[in-house]
Design a protein around this motif. Structure first.
Motif, PDB file in Angstrom:
ATOM      1  N   TYR A 256       0.821  -1.217   0.000  1.00  0.00           N
ATOM      2  CA  TYR A 256       0.000   0.000   0.000  1.00  0.00           C
ATOM      3  C   TYR A 256       0.853   1.266   0.000  1.00  0.00           C
ATOM      4  CZ  TYR A 256      -4.354  -2.580   0.487  1.00  0.00           C
ATOM      5  OH  TYR A 256      -5.431  -3.399   0.258  1.00  0.00           O
ATOM      6  N   ILE A 257       2.037   1.205   0.594  1.00  0.00           N
ATOM      7  CA  ILE A 257       2.953   2.355   0.504  1.00  0.00           C
ATOM      8  C   ILE A 257       3.314   2.581  -0.960  1.00  0.00           C
ATOM      9  CG2 ILE A 257       5.319   3.137   0.953  1.00  0.00           C
ATOM     10  CD1 ILE A 257       5.040   1.971   3.777  1.00  0.00           C
ATOM     11  N   LYS A 258       3.667   1.514  -1.655  1.00  0.00           N
ATOM     12  CA  LYS A 258       4.023   1.637  -3.072  1.00  0.00           C
ATOM     13  C   LYS A 258       2.856   2.151  -3.901  1.00  0.00           C
ATOM     14  CE  LYS A 258       8.284   0.109  -3.153  1.00  0.00           C
ATOM     15  NZ  LYS A 258       9.402   0.899  -3.632  1.00  0.00           N
TER      16      LYS A 258
ATOM     17  N   GLU B 113       0.739   4.206  -2.788  1.00  0.00           N
ATOM     18  CA  GLU B 113       0.462   5.522  -2.208  1.00  0.00           C
ATOM     19  C   GLU B 113      -0.924   5.593  -1.562  1.00  0.00           C
ATOM     20  OE1 GLU B 113       1.347   8.503  -5.150  1.00  0.00           O
ATOM     21  OE2 GLU B 113       3.469   7.937  -5.195  1.00  0.00           O
ATOM     22  N   GLN B 114      -1.320   4.506  -0.917  1.00  0.00           N
ATOM     23  CA  GLN B 114      -2.571   4.446  -0.161  1.00  0.00           C
ATOM     24  C   GLN B 114      -2.218   4.406   1.322  1.00  0.00           C
ATOM     25  OE1 GLN B 114      -5.204   1.361  -1.602  1.00  0.00           O
ATOM     26  NE2 GLN B 114      -4.766   1.864  -3.725  1.00  0.00           N
ATOM     27  N   TYR B 115      -1.784   5.555   1.806  1.00  0.00           N
ATOM     28  CA  TYR B 115      -1.173   5.639   3.132  1.00  0.00           C
ATOM     29  C   TYR B 115      -2.147   5.398   4.279  1.00  0.00           C
ATOM     30  CZ  TYR B 115       2.427   7.629   0.196  1.00  0.00           C
ATOM     31  OH  TYR B 115       3.343   7.826  -0.805  1.00  0.00           O
TER      32      TYR B 115
ATOM     33  N   THR C 189      -2.465   1.744   4.724  1.00  0.00           N
ATOM     34  CA  THR C 189      -1.182   1.183   5.147  1.00  0.00           C
ATOM     35  C   THR C 189      -1.087   1.082   6.666  1.00  0.00           C
ATOM     36  OG1 THR C 189      -0.093   2.127   3.221  1.00  0.00           O
ATOM     37  CG2 THR C 189       1.320   1.544   5.066  1.00  0.00           C
TER      38      THR C 189
ATOM     39  N   LEU D  44       6.032   5.794   6.603  1.00  0.00           N
ATOM     40  CA  LEU D  44       4.604   6.099   6.530  1.00  0.00           C
ATOM     41  C   LEU D  44       4.301   7.420   7.237  1.00  0.00           C
ATOM     42  CD1 LEU D  44       1.644   5.449   5.897  1.00  0.00           C
ATOM     43  CD2 LEU D  44       1.590   4.149   8.057  1.00  0.00           C
TER      44      LEU D  44
ATOM     45  N   LYS E 238       5.381  10.225   5.092  1.00  0.00           N
ATOM     46  CA  LYS E 238       4.446  10.479   3.990  1.00  0.00           C
ATOM     47  C   LYS E 238       3.157  11.136   4.474  1.00  0.00           C
ATOM     48  CE  LYS E 238       6.381   9.196   0.204  1.00  0.00           C
ATOM     49  NZ  LYS E 238       6.593  10.175  -0.848  1.00  0.00           N
TER      50      LYS E 238
END
Length: 145
Positions: free
Chosen positions: A71-73, A75-77, A80, A104, A107
């Motif tokens: 989820y980091i990749k 971009e769904q923080y 995550t 995280l 971000k």
């Protein structure tokens, strides 16, 4: 091809749901498939495979960690956070997990939390360059010159 493998593993899960050893094998197989998809940059394939593994064992630290990384990749923080927290509860000593939690927070622009976790990583692995970089940026953003 991936759909056939996922369907096969789902059938195995249904057949062996009562046997913990076989359930572990299913989780291991799904985790391995998730790793291959993640390492290949195919995060949309890794996500459902890892979720299937969590259907079998919801608190598995490695699966939760890898799904958090996925989820980091992507971009769904916000998503995550849940998976990294579950992984952390099962494996609080993992330095790689500490780094991912710090990243995280970075971000999410929670720089104070990020900096503290990056410092923890750097105590264990002083040569970890990206941890040093993001720690410095986090401290700068917190005006801790």
């Amino acid at each position: 091809m991936n759909r056939i493998l996922i369907a096969s593993l789902a059938v195995l899960f249904l057949l062996y749901v009562g046997d913990p050893a076989l359930a572990q094998q299913v989780v291991g197989t799904l985790y391995d498939e998730g790793v291959f998809a993640y390492e290949g940059g195919d995060y949309k394939v890794a996500e459902p495979v890892l979720k299937k593994a969590l259907d079998v064992e919801p608190t598995h630290p490695a699966v939760n960690h890898l799904l958090g990384q996925t989820y980091i990749k992507m971009e769904q923080y916000d998503i995550t956070k849940t998976y990294l927290q579950t992984a952390w509860q099962g494996d609080p000593e993992s330095i790689n997990l500490t780094y991912d939690r710090a990243f995280l927070y970075y971000k999410l622009e929670q720089y104070g939390k990020a900096a503290e976790l990056f410092k923890t990583v750097l105590k264990e692995e002083p040569s970890r360059v990206l941890a040093s970089f993001y720690c410095g940026v986090s401290l700068y953003r917190e005006r801790q010159y």
